[in-house]
Design an enzyme around this catalytic site. Sequence first.
Site, short mmCIF file in Angstrom:
data_model
loop_
_atom_site.label_atom_id
_atom_site.label_comp_id
_atom_site.label_asym_id
_atom_site.label_seq_id
_atom_site.Cartn_x
_atom_site.Cartn_y
_atom_site.Cartn_z
N SER A 81 0.82 -1.21 0.00
CA SER A 81 0.00 0.00 0.00
C SER A 81 0.86 1.26 0.00
O SER A 81 0.33 2.35 -0.06
CB SER A 81 -0.93 0.00 1.22
OG SER A 81 -0.21 -0.27 2.40
N HIS A 95 -2.76 -3.40 -6.05
CA HIS A 95 -3.13 -3.11 -4.66
C HIS A 95 -4.62 -3.29 -4.44
O HIS A 95 -5.43 -2.50 -4.91
CB HIS A 95 -2.70 -1.68 -4.30
CG HIS A 95 -3.02 -1.31 -2.89
ND1 HIS A 95 -3.50 -0.07 -2.53
CD2 HIS A 95 -2.97 -2.03 -1.74
CE1 HIS A 95 -3.73 -0.04 -1.23
NE2 HIS A 95 -3.40 -1.22 -0.73
N GLU A 152 -5.81 -0.89 -7.32
CA GLU A 152 -4.92 0.11 -7.91
C GLU A 152 -3.82 -0.62 -8.68
O GLU A 152 -3.14 -1.48 -8.13
CB GLU A 152 -4.30 0.99 -6.82
CG GLU A 152 -5.30 1.89 -6.12
CD GLU A 152 -4.69 2.70 -4.99
OE1 GLU A 152 -5.06 3.88 -4.85
OE2 GLU A 152 -3.84 2.17 -4.24
N ASN A 170 -4.55 5.87 -0.60
CA ASN A 170 -3.90 6.12 0.69
C ASN A 170 -3.27 7.50 0.78
O ASN A 170 -3.17 8.06 1.88
CB ASN A 170 -2.87 5.03 0.99
CG ASN A 170 -3.53 3.78 1.54
OD1 ASN A 170 -4.44 3.86 2.36
ND2 ASN A 170 -3.10 2.63 1.08
#
Length: 285
Positions: free
Chosen positions: A120, A141, A153, A192
């Site tokens: 991440s 991800h 992702e 994130n």
Amino acid sequence: MENGMDRVGVVGCGLMGSGIAEVSARAGLDVVVVESSTAALDAGRARLEKSLARAEAKGKIDSAAEVLERIGYVTDLGDLADRQVVVEAIVEDEGAKTELFRTLDRVVLDPQAILASNTSSIPIMKLGVVTARPQHVIGVHFFNPVPVLQLVELVPSLLTSSDTTERARAFVEGRLGKRAIDCQDRAGFVVNALLIPFVLSAIRMLESGFATAEDIDRGLVLGAAHPQGPLALADLIGLDTTKAVAESLYEEFKEPLYAAPPLLARMVDAGLLGRKTGRGFYTYE
């Protein structure tokens, strides 16, 4: 799917790894899961069995037993030799991940195999360059819980080939039925990089005594229509993972909003990691 997407390896069978193994097996793929010890493997197997039993009870799948038959459990990375896609889902630690990618480069025999990381926050470039095939290394991800959340992702490094990116997209969308977005190889990627500063600001608000955890979370749920508050979300993500992503973002951008608050660091030191340990900002049964 065409060549090269039927045999999947998953390294790590924690929350994320077991979820990735589950969605792959539910999609009809042949899955091999690797863990570092028999105890970790047993815990991962139990997690998968429980999740699939729940899916069957809810009518989401016809037979949990049939899905489980597609998953093999091993402790030797050498058993990934014939895999065409390998997804790494181990601890969020750069040293551990780079060492694993060196090993995968050696043991995965198909020169066209996709070596993917579910990191991440760690730059994909750092994982690719320790292999002799950085053009086949990509970030893929997933989001927790993997069987429920649709987003993945896709994160190519500067050395990832466009063919690898498109094959990874075909795997994620065509085989697993997920939705992919494209991200630059920057710490935190898209979600994130936006989410973690938001969570950290909620922790700072709690730390300062500005409001209680319950009121902070209730405010965001009732006032901004969030499905859950930022502190409950941090407990779900895991406070250790939240801190690791924050540190990776701060290392990359040196922006104060990415710095982990002292309260978060102390909670991680104390082993109060959220749902997975039974206590974080809230207490869980």
